[in-house]
Write an enzyme that holds these catalytic residues in place. Structure first.
Site, PDB file in Angstrom:
ATOM      1  N   HIS A 150      28.382  22.458  48.919  1.00  0.00           N
ATOM      2  CA  HIS A 150      28.235  21.446  47.868  1.00  0.00           C
ATOM      3  C   HIS A 150      26.770  21.161  47.538  1.00  0.00           C
ATOM      4  O   HIS A 150      26.476  20.254  46.761  1.00  0.00           O
ATOM      5  CB  HIS A 150      28.947  20.158  48.278  1.00  0.00           C
ATOM      6  N   SER A 190      31.026  16.602  51.554  1.00  0.00           N
ATOM      7  CA  SER A 190      31.767  16.592  50.296  1.00  0.00           C
ATOM      8  C   SER A 190      32.577  15.336  50.038  1.00  0.00           C
ATOM      9  O   SER A 190      32.918  15.040  48.888  1.00  0.00           O
ATOM     10  CB  SER A 190      32.700  17.812  50.246  1.00  0.00           C
ATOM     11  N   LYS A 216      32.075  27.044  43.612  1.00  0.00           N
ATOM     12  CA  LYS A 216      31.827  25.670  43.175  1.00  0.00           C
ATOM     13  C   LYS A 216      30.798  25.683  42.045  1.00  0.00           C
ATOM     14  O   LYS A 216      31.153  25.941  40.911  1.00  0.00           O
ATOM     15  CB  LYS A 216      31.424  24.815  44.377  1.00  0.00           C
TER      16      LYS A 216
END
Length: 396
Positions: free
Chosen positions: A213, A185, A243
């Site tokens: 991610h 990330s 996310k």
């Protein structure tokens, strides 16, 4: 408050502020979209993990409202008593389909997943090979398991092979596991999963990928493992629902026996109240949208590539990112903090990232373009970056 605690807090908080390592939290006034309001000012938001813009998507809000009316605002119990509702099962079935696995289990957060899954399978008689740049939740999960932690150099396959061979041939451990982030990330680089799987098969390593991610971003949305076509080769697929999915929670996807074991042995599942019905239904709808269309995924990549090209053309060091994550690496912590503050004053919210999140001397402002940004927004941001970069001597 005790004198010892007062002294400890005072000295250490002052030290963090002096070194430019103190983090100020800015409350957002309203929704977390491509434009946010902080302190009464509107700012172009480049610090959100809301990759696909789903956190404010009207389709998710609508099903969330309906779920509250039907199920209430809370699950009312832990999953193993009577906190498992039919919507939880539907979410887990949808995740398994999305990730290409036999089954899945949902948790209250991605952090909880790593605390839960690693310690449920690994113990003091085992060893874990862990990439040195793995997320803090992986590090804490490894520590909790009490397994021997063997760090290997970041994405260094020769080092991983050497240490896997040594661990296997030592005969000291019952089980060996290799753990990596799918997408790292801070720099946006992608794990070398094909090589990792090859080494794992050679030395009988359990494979564990945290794709926080990568899910929604790679593999046309299905994640890093799918990106490499390795869904049948990775034992643990970890992801968040907070996310790209845009809501809250986390999950582990894998074989049915693994998921059954986590349901009876992973402590966050056993001892934390279940995810709220509205969140569960919204997560399910978000994943369905990703399986129905790649529109949001494609727009994210278009915006990410556009911002990258603009910042690189100006002369910023954007590192080695292979994903929409776009760091501007400044180096010095105090200069990084000043850079972030000046961007804020000019109309761009791009948070500084400094030690201990990244190594000392590698401070950066991390940009997270989303599918919800327009080209006009990104052009404004690039213009502000140029102005502030030249003002602070970062650009020539």
């Amino acid at each position: 408050m005790s004198k010892a605690l007062t002294s400890f807090l005072g000295e250490n908080l002052a030290d963090l502020k002096d070194k430019g390592l103190y983090n100020i939290i800015d409350p957002v006034e309203g929704p977390n979209g491509p434009i946010i309001k902080i302190g009464g000012r509107e700012l172009i938001n480049l610090s959100s993990n809301n990759y696909l813009g789903l956190a404010t998507d009207s389709r998710l809000k609508e099903v969330g409202k309906q779920a509250i009316d039907q199920y209430g605002v809370g699950a009312g119990a832990v999953r193993t008593i009577n906190g498992t509702m039919d919507v939880h099962l539907k979410l887990e079935e949808t995740i398994a389909t999305f990730k290409g696995t036999e089954a899945a289990i949902a948790y209250q957060s991605g952090f909880n997943c790593n605390m839960a899954a690693i310690s449920a399978v690994m113990d003091k008689h085992d060893a874990i090979l862990s990439d040195e740049l793995n997320h803090a939740s992986i590090i804490d999960g490894c520590r909790l398991s009490k397994a021997k932690i063997i760090r290997f150099n970041h994405s260094d396959m020769e080092d991983l092979r050497k240490k896997a061979k040594e661990a296997k041939e030592s005969g000291l451990y019952n089980k060996l596991m290799v753990i990596t982030d799918g997408v790292f990330s801070m720099d946006g680089d992608i794990a070398k999963l094909p090589e990792i799987v090859e080494i794992a098969e050679e030395f009988d390593l359990i494979t564990y990928v945290d794709d926080a991610h990568g899910s929604g971003v790679l593999g046309k949305g299905a994640g890093t493992v799918k990106h490499f076509g390795l869904s049948d080769k990775v034992d643990f697929q970890i992801g968040t629902l907070s996310k790209a999915i845009g809501v809250v929670g986390g999950y582990v996807a894998g074989k049915s026996d693994l998921i059954d074991w986590l349901k009876v042995r992973s402590r966050p599942f056993l001892f934390s109240t279940a995810l709220t019905p509205a969140d569960v239904v919204a997560c399910t709808r978000a994943i369905e949208l990703l399986m129905e269309s790649t529109e949001l995924h494609d727009r994210l990549w278009e915006n990410g590539n556009y911002l990258k090209a603009g910042l690189k053309a100006l002369g910023f060091d954007i590192g080695v990112s292979e994903t929409p994550i776009t760091p501007c690496i400044i180096g010095d912590e105090k200069l990084t903090q000043t850079f972030s503050q000046r961007l804020n004053e000019e109309g761009v919210y791009a948070k500084s990232i400094v030690f201990p999140t990244v190594p000392k001397g590698t401070g950066r402002v991390r940009n997270m373009p989303t599918a919800a940004h327009t080209k006009d927004m990104l052009d404004q941001a690039i213009s502000i970056y140029e102005k502030v970069g030249k003002e602070l001597g970062i650009l020539a």
